[in-house]
Write an enzyme that holds these catalytic residues in place. Sequence first.
Site, short mmCIF file in Angstrom:
data_model
loop_
_atom_site.label_atom_id
_atom_site.label_comp_id
_atom_site.label_asym_id
_atom_site.label_seq_id
_atom_site.Cartn_x
_atom_site.Cartn_y
_atom_site.Cartn_z
N ASP A 252 21.37 -8.81 50.40
CA ASP A 252 21.04 -8.83 48.98
C ASP A 252 19.70 -9.55 48.78
OD1 ASP A 252 21.56 -8.47 46.27
OD2 ASP A 252 22.69 -10.34 46.09
N HIS B 155 20.56 -12.19 36.28
CA HIS B 155 21.41 -12.95 37.18
C HIS B 155 21.97 -14.20 36.49
CE1 HIS B 155 18.98 -10.67 40.22
NE2 HIS B 155 20.20 -10.47 40.66
N GLY B 156 23.13 -14.64 36.97
CA GLY B 156 23.67 -15.91 36.49
C GLY B 156 24.61 -15.76 35.31
N HIS C 7 21.78 -4.82 39.15
CA HIS C 7 21.99 -6.22 39.53
C HIS C 7 22.40 -6.99 38.28
CE1 HIS C 7 20.21 -6.67 43.66
NE2 HIS C 7 20.01 -5.38 43.39
N ALA D 115 25.22 -7.95 37.02
CA ALA D 115 26.17 -7.19 36.21
C ALA D 115 27.52 -7.89 36.01
CB ALA D 115 26.37 -5.81 36.83
N ASN E 52 26.31 -4.88 41.06
CA ASN E 52 26.37 -6.16 41.78
C ASN E 52 27.09 -7.23 40.98
OD1 ASN E 52 24.83 -4.94 43.70
ND2 ASN E 52 23.13 -6.39 43.61
P1 13P Z 1 25.49 -11.70 38.71
O1 13P Z 1 24.81 -13.02 38.68
O2 13P Z 1 25.51 -11.08 37.34
O3 13P Z 1 26.85 -11.73 39.31
O4 13P Z 1 24.60 -10.71 39.62
C1 13P Z 1 24.73 -10.72 41.01
C2 13P Z 1 23.67 -9.95 41.67
O5 13P Z 1 22.92 -9.20 41.09
C3 13P Z 1 23.57 -10.09 43.13
O6 13P Z 1 22.46 -9.42 43.64
O1 G3H Z 2 21.30 -12.13 43.12
C1 G3H Z 2 21.67 -13.25 43.40
C2 G3H Z 2 23.02 -13.50 43.92
O2 G3H Z 2 23.88 -13.91 42.89
C3 G3H Z 2 22.99 -14.44 45.07
O3 G3H Z 2 22.76 -15.73 44.66
O4 G3H Z 2 21.08 -16.68 46.26
O5 G3H Z 2 22.65 -18.17 44.98
O6 G3H Z 2 23.48 -16.74 46.84
P1 G3H Z 2 22.47 -16.91 45.75
ZN ZN Z 3 20.75 -9.37 42.31
#
Ligand code: 13P
Ligand code: G3H
Ligand code: ZN
Length: 349
Positions: A122, A218-219, A251, A253, A294
């Site tokens: 990822d 994200h997040g 992503h 999501a 994701n």
């Molecule tokens: P979330 O933070 O919404 O779970 O997204 C995860 C992600 O896109 C990982 O690549």
């Molecule tokens: O896209 C990001 C993912 O949630 C992974 O996050 O780099 O903290 O493992 P991380």
């Molecule tokens: Zn992502």
Amino acid sequence: MHFNKRLTSARNNTYPPSRKNRPSNVVCMPTEYSSLGLVNTGEMFQKAMKGKYAIPGYNFNNMEQLQAIITACVETEAPVILQVSRGARKYANQILLRYMAEGAVEMSKELGGDIPIALHLDHGDTYEICKSCVDTGFSSVMIDGSHLPFKDNVALTRKVVDYAHQHQVSVEGELGVLAGIEDDVQTEAPHYTKPEEVEQFVYETGVDSLAISIGTSHGAYKFPPGVDPQLRFDILYEIEKRLPTFPIVLHGASSVIPEYVETINRHGGNLVGARGVPEDQLRKAAASAVCKINIDSDGRLAVTAVVRKILAENPRMFDPRKYLGPAREELIKMIKHKNINVLGNAGKA
Ligand code: 13P
Ligand code: G3H
Ligand code: ZN
């Protein structure tokens, strides 16, 4: 099979070579993911496109998360992509994670399942990371050049595709930048994917799927208070028109499930204002060209909610199995719900 030149002397012997026959400067041979029981994303995405559902990309960093993903996906007969981020590689060691994925395939069989499982990098940010994952048994990699100028993104992505495709490893590219934390860079405003760029990008890079930016992030804080949590389906449909039947990835999501946020806040946490993508919008996206969705944050929230509650209510508890076990159970429940009610991949193994 493509082996590193200095390993060819071992080729005529058994594979992998015994420790005695191994060239002394080599620790281990490149791994073909199929020998680990993994699949790439090609057939998964074709079926998801036809069946109008999406395959989940669930992130994992530890044993309990992996057990939960496999158990839930076997019990719902659902194809799955196991995702390893750069952060996960640092936290848990890439080689260990790779062996854990191999163990997960065996565990799925032991549970009586015969589900397609892909192992995916990822947000890979360099050619070297992607190559290393290809060489150690990943069946799919993402090269995230979304922060680069278009031409540089194309060049980097093309380079990864050229290497990965020699090994039948799938490649996900990205155009457009999500708001939130991406590539260790915090962006205030999203840069939505420009539909007019997607055909050239896909044609020139040869990627197998394309991550796009249509309002997810994200997040746990995806939409500020007072803002309607609405994805830009107009952009998605325009992209779909330009790239008919091409697999699109979303992503960021997670739905940031309100029950978990409430439990966390009730037991010493502070995630006030956390909001995610509503499930009905994910269902709508899964019925379009979106073939991969994701999810990481929702899993983190599920685990944190259970652990916080149990530790708050049991101050004398100190056996991690007593709180990680229930956290794993909650994660199984959450993933089954996603597969059955949101992504639609349940029963598609
Ligand atoms: P979330 O933070 O919404 O779970 O997204 C995860 C992600 O896109 C990982 O690549
Ligand atoms: O896209 C990001 C993912 O949630 C992974 O996050 O780099 O903290 O493992 P991380
Ligand atoms: Zn992502």
